[in-house]
Design an enzyme around this catalytic site. Structure first.
Site, PDB file in Angstrom:
ATOM      1  CD  GLU A  13      39.838  24.918  72.309  1.00 13.26           C
ATOM      2  OE1 GLU A  13      39.862  25.815  71.449  1.00 13.26           O
ATOM      3  OE2 GLU A  13      39.611  23.727  72.035  1.00 13.26           O
ATOM      4  N   GLY A 102      30.138  24.606  69.567  1.00 14.78           N
ATOM      5  CA  GLY A 102      31.595  24.730  69.626  1.00 14.78           C
ATOM      6  C   GLY A 102      32.283  24.412  68.318  1.00 14.78           C
ATOM      7  CG  ASP A 150      36.600  29.963  66.255  1.00 16.43           C
ATOM      8  OD1 ASP A 150      37.521  29.200  66.599  1.00 16.43           O
ATOM      9  OD2 ASP A 150      35.725  30.369  67.041  1.00 16.43           O
TER      10      ASP A 150
HETATM   11  C1  GLA Z   1      36.165  30.438  70.618  1.00 16.78           C
HETATM   12  C2  GLA Z   1      36.822  31.678  69.997  1.00 16.78           C
HETATM   13  C3  GLA Z   1      38.235  31.361  69.535  1.00 16.78           C
HETATM   14  C4  GLA Z   1      39.047  30.691  70.635  1.00 16.78           C
HETATM   15  C5  GLA Z   1      38.258  29.544  71.273  1.00 16.78           C
HETATM   16  C6  GLA Z   1      38.965  28.981  72.463  1.00 16.78           C
HETATM   17  O1  GLA Z   1      35.969  29.457  69.658  1.00 16.78           O
HETATM   18  O2  GLA Z   1      36.071  32.163  68.915  1.00 16.78           O
HETATM   19  O3  GLA Z   1      38.864  32.529  69.063  1.00 16.78           O
HETATM   20  O4  GLA Z   1      39.461  31.618  71.592  1.00 16.78           O
HETATM   21  O5  GLA Z   1      36.967  29.943  71.677  1.00 16.78           O
HETATM   22  O6  GLA Z   1      40.153  28.392  72.091  1.00 16.78           O
END
Ligand code: GLA
Length: 366
Positions: A13, A102, A150
């Site tokens: 993360e 999330g 993501d």
């Molecule tokens: C969000 C961002 C990702 C990543 C996560 C943390 O989801 O969009 O690119 O940085 O936070 O891991």
């Protein structure tokens, strides 16, 4: 019609924008878009979630006062900047990826939209390039300086597989996840995180500051990916910046070993690393919140829970829990009760399955 999934991330993360590794997977929650050409240069949008319309033109690409269209208009903007010929269109967006939990609903909207536009106008763009454009749309239209995880996971997800993505080279490997007797539960704190208004961009800057400090003595270093703990100790004297960087350096290393655990089916060891990640996100990176900590603490000493941690950007949203299937119902029941007692809030829980990435929706993959 095109569907594009939300994502989970098992471990890794805040490592993507530091050129580290991530371990995401696409899930069985999707954004759907239905799209149709128009014979003028207008864009007409409808969100079934918000029960709202929005209209603009190819030349304007703004819908003042509304947030949800930016993820669609942002990819149109990227296509135009890359000189692709996009005409007017009507688009309906719907889906069941919870917003602000999330699971990357915004990336799923971006990926679904760009994939649909690519098909509709026959643009011939490679999936990896669509991923990069979707990420840029998030930077430039949603103003979140996100990494690539993501959008990548939504586009490239594969049933039964997690993706070990090297965010520096963009090389990736599908790793089968043996969930034999285990299941993945998401516990939604109900605290809506908005990455734009959160400290997400601040964290990114703090990491860059750390890299700049290390570079003074180690000019070959390009990102936290190349930084070691001794380097941090030597060059980063600012306590806050040190903490932020320490978390990232440790997490990049942790993921590598966790990936081996996964390949060896050592799920207990893997789960322990999830707990360790949560500790780091809470104490060093400081992107947790009381509700997320309550959720992790609630399952910490339960032998049927192998691992748990906050997932995604943080400041709210979900925890991801790796649990024994046979105990899942009881864990959900107990955690729901504890959460209510300690926060006064209701807990929403999801069981997720790992599915394929973005695709045109037809009878075969409905
Ligand atoms: C969000 C961002 C990702 C990543 C996560 C943390 O989801 O969009 O690119 O940085 O936070 O891991």
């Amino acid at each position: 019609m095109v569907k594009s999934p939300g994502r989970i991330n098992l471990i890794g993360e805040h490592t993507d924008y530091n050129n580290g590794f991530v371990l995401p997977a696409a899930i069985d929650k999707f954004i759907l878009v239905a799209i149709q050409k128009r014979d003028d240069d207008e864009i007409h949008l409808y969100s079934n979630e918000f029960k709202e319309t929005a209209a603009t033109t190819l030349q304007n690409l703004t819908t003042p006062g509304k947030q949800w269209p930016v993820y669609i208009l942002g990819v149109v903007d990227q296509l135009q900047k890359a000189r692709h010929k996009v005409g007017g269109f009507n688009l309906i967006v719907d889906g069941d990826v919870p917003i602000g939990a999330g699971m990357s609903s915004s990336a799923a909207v971006e990926c679904a939209s760009i994939f649909a536009l690519n098909e509709l106008f026959d643009l011939g763009i490679y999936k990896m390039d669509m991923v990069k454009m979707a990420q840029k749309a998030e930077h430039e239209f949603a103003r979140v300086m996100c990494g690539i995880m993501d959008q990548f996971a939504s586009m490239f997800g594969k049933e039964g597989m997690v993706i070990n993505l090297d965010c520096e080279t963009l090389k990736y490997e599908y790793v089968p996840i043996d969930l034999n007797g285990l299941t993945i539960l998401l516990f939604d704190s109900g605290v809506k995180h908005s990455l734009a208004s959160s400290e997400y961009n601040v964290r990114r800057q703090q990491c860059e500051t750390g890299v700049n400090l290390v570079q003074k003595g180690e000019p070959q270093v390009k990102s936290l990916r190349n930084v070691t703990m001794p380097m941090l100790e030597k060059y980063v004297k600012d306590e806050l910046i040190f903490k932020r960087c320490k978390y990232v350096v440790e997490e990049i290393a942790r993921l590598q070993i966790a990936c081996e655990d996964l390949k060896n089916g050592a799920m207990q060891a893997f789960g322990k690393k999830m707990f360790a990640t949560h500790e780091g996100l809470k104490n060093l990176y400081e992107v947790s919140c009381t509700e997320l900590d309550v959720l992790v603490d609630a399952v910490k000493n339960n032998p049927d829970v192998l691992g748990a941690r906050l997932m995604g950007g943080g400041f709210g949203g979900c925890t991801i829990n790796l649990v024994k299937e046979a105990a899942a119902e009881e864990i959900i029941k107990q955690t729901t009760e504890k959460y209510k007692q300690q926060t006064g809030k209701d807990l929403t829980t999801y069981r997720v399955a790992i599915k394929n990435g973005t695709a045109v929706l037809d009878e075969n993959n409905y």
